[in-house]
Design a protein around this motif. Structure first.
Motif, PDB file in Angstrom:
ATOM      1  N   ARG A 278       0.883  -1.341   0.001  1.00 38.17           N
ATOM      2  CA  ARG A 278      -0.235  -0.075   0.068  1.00 38.17           C
ATOM      3  C   ARG A 278       0.858   1.278   0.080  1.00 38.17           C
ATOM      4  NH1 ARG A 278      -1.556  -3.421   3.728  1.00 38.17           N
ATOM      5  NH2 ARG A 278      -0.992  -1.602   5.499  1.00 38.17           N
ATOM      6  N   LYS A 279       2.197   1.164   0.379  1.00 42.83           N
ATOM      7  CA  LYS A 279       2.703   2.373   0.517  1.00 42.83           C
ATOM      8  C   LYS A 279       4.403   2.070  -0.113  1.00 42.83           C
ATOM      9  CE  LYS A 279       1.479   5.052   4.160  1.00 42.83           C
ATOM     10  NZ  LYS A 279       1.752   5.498   5.697  1.00 42.83           N
ATOM     11  N   GLU A 280       4.684   3.016  -1.194  1.00 39.64           N
ATOM     12  CA  GLU A 280       6.113   2.736  -1.673  1.00 39.64           C
ATOM     13  C   GLU A 280       6.718   3.954  -2.270  1.00 39.64           C
ATOM     14  OE1 GLU A 280       7.800   0.586  -5.501  1.00 39.64           O
ATOM     15  OE2 GLU A 280       7.234  -0.780  -3.994  1.00 39.64           O
ATOM     16  N   LEU A 281       7.760   4.378  -2.112  1.00 40.20           N
ATOM     17  CA  LEU A 281       8.295   5.600  -2.796  1.00 40.20           C
ATOM     18  C   LEU A 281       9.553   5.172  -3.598  1.00 40.20           C
ATOM     19  CD1 LEU A 281       8.859   8.518  -3.260  1.00 40.20           C
ATOM     20  CD2 LEU A 281      10.004   8.602  -1.458  1.00 40.20           C
ATOM     21  N   THR A 282       9.862   5.454  -4.841  1.00 40.39           N
ATOM     22  CA  THR A 282      11.021   5.008  -5.736  1.00 40.39           C
ATOM     23  C   THR A 282      11.306   6.206  -6.310  1.00 40.39           C
ATOM     24  OG1 THR A 282      10.178   2.640  -5.805  1.00 40.39           O
ATOM     25  CG2 THR A 282      11.862   3.573  -7.346  1.00 40.39           C
TER      26      THR A 282
ATOM     27  N   GLY B 229      10.372   9.428 -10.323  1.00 39.86           N
ATOM     28  CA  GLY B 229       9.968   9.160  -9.188  1.00 39.86           C
ATOM     29  C   GLY B 229       8.567   8.599  -9.164  1.00 39.86           C
ATOM     30  N   THR B 230       8.128   7.712  -8.130  1.00 43.98           N
ATOM     31  CA  THR B 230       6.736   7.173  -8.166  1.00 43.98           C
ATOM     32  C   THR B 230       6.449   6.958  -6.636  1.00 43.98           C
ATOM     33  OG1 THR B 230       7.418   4.846  -8.291  1.00 43.98           O
ATOM     34  CG2 THR B 230       6.980   5.869 -10.374  1.00 43.98           C
TER      35      THR B 230
ATOM     36  N   TRP C 200      -3.477   2.593  -6.638  1.00 47.34           N
ATOM     37  CA  TRP C 200      -3.224   3.875  -7.186  1.00 47.34           C
ATOM     38  C   TRP C 200      -1.756   4.231  -7.059  1.00 47.34           C
ATOM     39  CZ3 TRP C 200      -6.340   5.923 -10.265  1.00 47.34           C
ATOM     40  CH2 TRP C 200      -7.811   5.466 -10.395  1.00 47.34           C
ATOM     41  N   ILE C 201      -1.143   4.615  -8.287  1.00 44.17           N
ATOM     42  CA  ILE C 201       0.438   5.027  -8.079  1.00 44.17           C
ATOM     43  C   ILE C 201       0.534   6.289  -8.826  1.00 44.17           C
ATOM     44  CG2 ILE C 201       2.671   4.495  -8.853  1.00 44.17           C
ATOM     45  CD1 ILE C 201       1.781   1.551  -8.552  1.00 44.17           C
ATOM     46  N   VAL C 202       1.079   7.338  -8.532  1.00 46.97           N
ATOM     47  CA  VAL C 202       1.287   8.437  -9.154  1.00 46.97           C
ATOM     48  C   VAL C 202       2.873   8.527  -9.551  1.00 46.97           C
ATOM     49  CG1 VAL C 202      -0.606   9.673  -8.219  1.00 46.97           C
ATOM     50  CG2 VAL C 202       1.540   9.982  -7.053  1.00 46.97           C
ATOM     51  N   GLY C 203       3.346   9.416 -10.426  1.00 47.53           N
ATOM     52  CA  GLY C 203       4.614   9.465 -10.826  1.00 47.53           C
ATOM     53  C   GLY C 203       4.925  10.429 -11.543  1.00 47.53           C
ATOM     54  N   VAL C 204       6.028  10.983 -11.581  1.00 50.84           N
ATOM     55  CA  VAL C 204       6.662  11.930 -12.704  1.00 50.84           C
ATOM     56  C   VAL C 204       7.955  11.516 -13.069  1.00 50.84           C
ATOM     57  CG1 VAL C 204       7.476  13.500 -10.830  1.00 50.84           C
ATOM     58  CG2 VAL C 204       6.749  14.403 -13.030  1.00 50.84           C
ATOM     59  N   ARG C 205       8.481  12.108 -14.396  1.00 46.89           N
ATOM     60  CA  ARG C 205       9.627  11.746 -14.569  1.00 46.89           C
ATOM     61  C   ARG C 205      10.145  12.881 -15.587  1.00 46.89           C
ATOM     62  NH1 ARG C 205      12.618   6.848 -17.862  1.00 46.89           N
ATOM     63  NH2 ARG C 205      13.875   8.175 -19.342  1.00 46.89           N
ATOM     64  N   GLY C 206      11.416  13.419 -15.587  1.00 47.65           N
ATOM     65  CA  GLY C 206      11.957  14.535 -16.489  1.00 47.65           C
ATOM     66  C   GLY C 206      13.130  13.979 -17.020  1.00 47.65           C
TER      67      GLY C 206
ATOM     68  N   GLU D 131      -5.747  -2.759 -11.666  1.00 46.98           N
ATOM     69  CA  GLU D 131      -6.798  -3.582 -11.470  1.00 46.98           C
ATOM     70  C   GLU D 131      -6.746  -4.742 -10.745  1.00 46.98           C
ATOM     71  OE1 GLU D 131     -10.646  -5.255 -14.001  1.00 46.98           O
ATOM     72  OE2 GLU D 131      -9.906  -3.239 -14.531  1.00 46.98           O
ATOM     73  N   SER D 132      -5.658  -5.488 -11.009  1.00 43.25           N
ATOM     74  CA  SER D 132      -5.357  -6.761 -10.389  1.00 43.25           C
ATOM     75  C   SER D 132      -3.884  -7.104 -10.684  1.00 43.25           C
ATOM     76  CB  SER D 132      -6.142  -7.894 -11.027  1.00 43.25           C
ATOM     77  OG  SER D 132      -5.815  -8.128 -12.551  1.00 43.25           O
ATOM     78  N   GLU D 133      -3.189  -8.195 -10.252  1.00 45.47           N
ATOM     79  CA  GLU D 133      -1.957  -8.510 -10.562  1.00 45.47           C
ATOM     80  C   GLU D 133      -1.576  -8.551 -12.243  1.00 45.47           C
ATOM     81  OE1 GLU D 133      -0.406 -12.210  -9.552  1.00 45.47           O
ATOM     82  OE2 GLU D 133      -2.538 -12.874  -8.641  1.00 45.47           O
ATOM     83  N   PHE D 134      -2.665  -8.835 -13.023  1.00 47.84           N
ATOM     84  CA  PHE D 134      -2.721  -9.176 -14.215  1.00 47.84           C
ATOM     85  C   PHE D 134      -2.851  -7.849 -15.225  1.00 47.84           C
ATOM     86  CE2 PHE D 134      -3.856 -13.088 -12.123  1.00 47.84           C
ATOM     87  CZ  PHE D 134      -2.816 -13.736 -12.370  1.00 47.84           C
ATOM     88  N   VAL D 135      -3.666  -6.841 -14.620  1.00 46.93           N
ATOM     89  CA  VAL D 135      -4.213  -5.563 -15.372  1.00 46.93           C
ATOM     90  C   VAL D 135      -3.848  -4.626 -14.812  1.00 46.93           C
ATOM     91  CG1 VAL D 135      -6.051  -4.555 -16.597  1.00 46.93           C
ATOM     92  CG2 VAL D 135      -5.999  -7.170 -16.511  1.00 46.93           C
ATOM     93  N   PHE D 136      -3.345  -3.490 -15.476  1.00 49.72           N
ATOM     94  CA  PHE D 136      -3.096  -1.942 -15.015  1.00 49.72           C
ATOM     95  C   PHE D 136      -3.403  -1.031 -16.150  1.00 49.72           C
ATOM     96  CE2 PHE D 136       1.385  -2.592 -16.116  1.00 49.72           C
ATOM     97  CZ  PHE D 136       1.475  -1.247 -16.606  1.00 49.72           C
ATOM     98  N   LEU D 137      -4.087  -0.121 -15.762  1.00 48.75           N
ATOM     99  CA  LEU D 137      -4.206   1.285 -16.690  1.00 48.75           C
ATOM    100  C   LEU D 137      -3.454   2.225 -16.330  1.00 48.75           C
ATOM    101  CD1 LEU D 137      -8.073   0.843 -16.382  1.00 48.75           C
ATOM    102  CD2 LEU D 137      -6.424  -0.272 -18.076  1.00 48.75           C
ATOM    103  N   ARG D 138      -2.879   3.072 -17.236  1.00 46.02           N
ATOM    104  CA  ARG D 138      -2.114   4.305 -17.108  1.00 46.02           C
ATOM    105  C   ARG D 138      -2.321   5.391 -17.909  1.00 46.02           C
ATOM    106  NH1 ARG D 138       3.349   2.533 -17.206  1.00 46.02           N
ATOM    107  NH2 ARG D 138       2.909   2.196 -14.951  1.00 46.02           N
TER     108      ARG D 138
END
Length: 153
Positions: A44-48, A74-75, A82-88, A113-120
């Protein structure tokens, strides 16, 4: 570093020549990554934060500039889905005759949505060598089909 933090650092180098043209090329890259993920909340929490810096030197008969480029990304995992990120990104032209640079900034929003599907969804603002700005909005759907990767078949 600890149960909740992870770091990685890498260095890469390449060298090549073409004696017929007097060309010698050297490429060096330095990459780093840092991840913070609390053990009790890892889903549920992660910063990379990660990034790379490149240096390209193309020499014709021992003359030519060194060009730089790189990115920082950074993500932040807001929840299990839900994951937010930005790249430069920033890079100088590899062409010795051109002194311009290009850059881009790309924020993203990802829904797992699941371990098999994500939308970005991703928005990119880009400036090219001629200092022309452009924007692009991208929707991405990624899915896996077939047997589960841990199942024998």
């Amino acid at each position: 570093f600890s149960r909740s933090t992870y770091g990685q650092l890498s260095v890469t180098g390449l060298y090549g020549t073409n004696p017929d043209t007097g060309l010698a090329t050297t490429l060096g890259a330095l990459a780093a990554r840092f991840t913070w993920r609390p053990p009790a909340e890892g889903t549920r929490k992660e910063l990379t934060v990660r990034g790379e810096l490149w240096a390209l030197r193309r020499r014709f008969n021992d003359t030519g500039p060194t060009r730089l480029g790189g990115y920082v990304d950074g993500t932040w995992r807001l929840s299990s889905r839900w994951i937010v990120g930005v790249r430069g990104d920033w890079v100088e032209s590899p062409d010795p005759a051109v002194t311009g640079r290009e850059w881009a900034v790309s924020p993203t929003l990802t829904f797992w949505e699941s371990e098999f599907v994500f939308l970005r969804a991703q928005f990119t603002h880009y400036q090219d060598l001629l200092r022309r700005d452009s924007e692009r909005f991208t929707l991405q759907a990624v899915f896996a089909m077939g047997p589960h990767k841990h199942e024998l078949f």
